[in-house]
Enzyme design. Structure first.
Site, PDB file in Angstrom:
ATOM      1  N   HIS A 185      22.881 -45.510  69.770  1.00  0.00           N
ATOM      2  CA  HIS A 185      22.420 -44.036  69.505  1.00  0.00           C
ATOM      3  C   HIS A 185      22.260 -44.710  67.704  1.00  0.00           C
ATOM      4  O   HIS A 185      22.876 -45.636  67.465  1.00  0.00           O
ATOM      5  CB  HIS A 185      23.667 -43.264  69.286  1.00  0.00           C
ATOM      6  CG  HIS A 185      22.817 -41.934  69.212  1.00  0.00           C
ATOM      7  ND1 HIS A 185      22.199 -41.391  69.081  1.00  0.00           N
ATOM      8  CD2 HIS A 185      24.236 -41.367  67.875  1.00  0.00           C
ATOM      9  CE1 HIS A 185      22.430 -39.963  68.443  1.00  0.00           C
ATOM     10  NE2 HIS A 185      24.038 -40.068  67.870  1.00  0.00           N
ATOM     11  N   GLY A 220      20.125 -38.154  69.809  1.00  0.00           N
ATOM     12  CA  GLY A 220      18.806 -38.321  68.318  1.00  0.00           C
ATOM     13  C   GLY A 220      18.218 -37.588  68.647  1.00  0.00           C
ATOM     14  O   GLY A 220      16.700 -37.729  67.919  1.00  0.00           O
ATOM     15  N   GLU A 261      22.579 -39.012  76.537  1.00  0.00           N
ATOM     16  CA  GLU A 261      23.560 -37.893  75.662  1.00  0.00           C
ATOM     17  C   GLU A 261      22.657 -37.248  74.441  1.00  0.00           C
ATOM     18  O   GLU A 261      23.550 -37.341  73.656  1.00  0.00           O
ATOM     19  CB  GLU A 261      24.232 -38.651  75.547  1.00  0.00           C
ATOM     20  CG  GLU A 261      24.127 -39.840  74.405  1.00  0.00           C
ATOM     21  CD  GLU A 261      25.510 -40.696  74.401  1.00  0.00           C
ATOM     22  OE1 GLU A 261      26.054 -41.134  73.013  1.00  0.00           O
ATOM     23  OE2 GLU A 261      26.742 -41.287  75.577  1.00  0.00           O
ATOM     24  N   PRO A 262      22.543 -36.115  74.132  1.00  0.00           N
ATOM     25  CA  PRO A 262      21.483 -35.166  73.172  1.00  0.00           C
ATOM     26  C   PRO A 262      23.213 -34.137  73.045  1.00  0.00           C
ATOM     27  O   PRO A 262      24.032 -34.087  73.518  1.00  0.00           O
ATOM     28  CB  PRO A 262      20.986 -34.090  73.946  1.00  0.00           C
ATOM     29  CG  PRO A 262      20.481 -35.518  74.634  1.00  0.00           C
ATOM     30  CD  PRO A 262      21.576 -35.842  75.806  1.00  0.00           C
ATOM     31  N   ARG A 305      28.172 -28.449  57.320  1.00  0.00           N
ATOM     32  CA  ARG A 305      26.751 -29.025  57.548  1.00  0.00           C
ATOM     33  C   ARG A 305      25.906 -29.162  55.985  1.00  0.00           C
ATOM     34  O   ARG A 305      25.284 -30.260  55.700  1.00  0.00           O
ATOM     35  CB  ARG A 305      25.930 -28.648  58.282  1.00  0.00           C
ATOM     36  CG  ARG A 305      26.524 -29.107  59.791  1.00  0.00           C
ATOM     37  CD  ARG A 305      25.459 -28.912  61.157  1.00  0.00           C
ATOM     38  NE  ARG A 305      23.812 -30.163  60.804  1.00  0.00           N
ATOM     39  CZ  ARG A 305      23.095 -29.727  60.568  1.00  0.00           C
ATOM     40  NH1 ARG A 305      22.637 -28.347  60.707  1.00  0.00           N
ATOM     41  NH2 ARG A 305      22.595 -30.729  61.115  1.00  0.00           N
ATOM     42  N   CYS A 335      36.803 -22.957  46.726  1.00  0.00           N
ATOM     43  CA  CYS A 335      36.574 -22.835  45.515  1.00  0.00           C
ATOM     44  C   CYS A 335      36.439 -24.650  44.997  1.00  0.00           C
ATOM     45  O   CYS A 335      37.118 -25.987  44.864  1.00  0.00           O
ATOM     46  CB  CYS A 335      38.310 -22.937  44.868  1.00  0.00           C
ATOM     47  SG  CYS A 335      38.598 -21.412  44.945  1.00  0.00           S
ATOM     48  N   TYR A 370      27.478 -28.897  65.562  1.00  0.00           N
ATOM     49  CA  TYR A 370      28.232 -29.630  64.758  1.00  0.00           C
ATOM     50  C   TYR A 370      28.795 -27.920  63.143  1.00  0.00           C
ATOM     51  O   TYR A 370      28.817 -28.153  62.659  1.00  0.00           O
ATOM     52  CB  TYR A 370      27.441 -30.625  63.219  1.00  0.00           C
ATOM     53  CG  TYR A 370      27.077 -31.633  64.585  1.00  0.00           C
ATOM     54  CD1 TYR A 370      28.515 -32.524  64.382  1.00  0.00           C
ATOM     55  CD2 TYR A 370      26.127 -31.740  65.215  1.00  0.00           C
ATOM     56  CE1 TYR A 370      28.325 -32.595  65.576  1.00  0.00           C
ATOM     57  CE2 TYR A 370      25.946 -32.768  66.349  1.00  0.00           C
ATOM     58  CZ  TYR A 370      26.422 -33.761  66.498  1.00  0.00           C
ATOM     59  OH  TYR A 370      26.784 -34.566  67.567  1.00  0.00           O
TER      60      TYR A 370
END
Length: 412
Positions: A185, A220, A261-262, A305, A335, A370
């Site tokens: 990967h 990927g 495996e996306p 992200r 903060c 994510y």
């Protein structure tokens, strides 16, 4: 603005903000797009591990790629069987992890020489368990959209370096293991050219393993976050994978199972994060140019992200009387100066957007992958709820934490 047939204001009114929302229609469209690519498709569940999402994957025949024992346990609770789960641990696992996998008959892809040795030692100590393992190979190059997401090449910790495969064979022989699978990967930022080249490399490496039964080409798959740009067509990946598998079957004279495996391509587009504009602010740079900030209640504790990778996410404001479009920096309440939703290369980047007012809603797109899984309790912020939208119906699939939930495990 609607998510399917539900207005975002209704969602905010019922569940409060911030709140993650998933469109079941978009999720199913993504699944339908990906499933024809390979005979075996695994969902990299680290990208979005809510039980409801996992159950939807299960109902449509998708298997699971897990990266930890807790993820395996979560998938089992969602209804998956052990034979539908593969552990792809990136670098190592403990003896306890190896023991768990051996006892529950979870197929393991070992991402380092040390992990392969740990598996062999544990199996030898227990005196039982499968002798069949897979290895993750670092092919010498990667293709992450950020250095932090590049999972191949000399500066990646992931996988057994392609020049050290003889050492992997020696460890397998030492412990009586059969390397029946190979995997790679390179990161979630490549394109079809990258994927074509890397799959070819993996096939060449795979020919050196006489017990091979499974080749896993990893994830990927490219995904375009900017709605102004066309989404990348992934259908051309199918003939590439088919050709690679046929080459291996001709080499070994037997069937070889092809897997992918996306993660993010499955779920990125189905997710939205709804928040609220709380304040407007401005500064002036060294050239006396005014910088306008829109401060929201969405921080990097909710969506990491942009701060972690400088990732782009589409942003919309929802209000009765939005102002004219202007250059705006959208930021959060945490903060840290890095708590900015519009940034690149660790710097705030203004974006051309209608000027909102305090109390208007802000909607972040491309938040399904994510997103919630990387959120935290930083600043003692409770984890936020998740909601599933199906047509004109909305269902809460995770409740909002309370402060009592946050501090429950503390002692003192």
């Amino acid at each position: 603005m609607n998510i399917e047939k539900v207005n975002v204001r209704e969602i905010a009114k019922q569940f409060g903000t911030p709140v993650y929302v998933y469109s079941l229609r978009i999720l199913r469209e993504s699944i339908a797009e990906i499933m024809p690519l390979s005979p075996v498709v695994r969902f990299s569940m680290k990208s979005c591990s809510n039980t409801t999402i996992l159950k939807e994957m299960l109902s449509l025949g998708i298997k699971i790629d897990a990266v930890s024992v807790p993820e395996i346990q979560r998938a089992l609770k969602a209804g998956y069987s052990a034979e539908d789960i593969c552990l792809t641990s990136d670098v190592f696992f403990t003896a306890e992890d190896a023991e768990f996998c051996l006892k529950t008959q979870i197929f393991c892809s070992c991402g380092s020489l040390g992990m392969l040795e740990e598996y062999g030692e544990t199996r030898q100590r227990l005196g039982f368990g499968s002798d069949s393992v897979s290895i993750r190979i670092n092919p010498g190059e990667g293709a992450g959209h950020s250095k932090k997401t590049n999972t191949g090449g000399p500066y990646s910790k992931h996988g057994i370096w392609y020049e050290n495969l003889d050492e992997a064979k020696a460890i397998a022989e030492k412990y009586g293991l059969r390397i029946t699978g190979v995997h790679t990967h390179i990161g979630s930022g490549g394109d079809m050219e990258h994927l074509s080249r890397i799959t070819g490399k993996l096939v060449d490496f795979a020919k050196g393993f006489p017990d091979l039964r499974v080749i896993n080409f990893g994830g990927g798959l490219p995904y375009e976050y900017d709605p102004e740009k066309p989404q990348i067509d992934i259908s051309t990946y199918h003939p590439i994978l088919e050709e690679r598998t046929q080459e291996l079957e001709a080499h070994f004279g037997r069937p070889i199972t092809c897997e992918i495996e996306p993660g993010r391509r499955f779920v990125a587009g189905c997710g939205f994060l709804i928040g609220e504009v709380r304040s407007l602010n401005h500064t002036f740079n060294e050239n006396k140019k005014r910088l306008d900030y829109v401060l929201t209640n969405i921080g990097f504790c909710h969506l990491l992200r942009p701060m972690a990778y400088g990732s782009y996410h589409p942003i919309w404001f929802v209000g009765d009387e939005l102002g004219e479009e202007t250059d705006i920096i959208v930021a959060g309440p945490v903060c840290e100066s890095g708590d900015v939703l519009t940034q690149k290369n660790d710097e705030p980047v203004p974006r051309r957007l209608p000027r909102p007012k305090r109390g208007d809603l802000v909607v972040i797109g491309g938040a399904g992958a994510y997103g919630h899984v990387m959120s935290s309790n930083y600043n003692s912020q409770p984890l936020i709820p998740e909601v599933l939208v199906d047509g004109d119906q909305m269902t809460q699939i995770r409740r909002r934490q309370t402060l009592d939930d946050v501090i429950r495990e503390e002692i003192g």
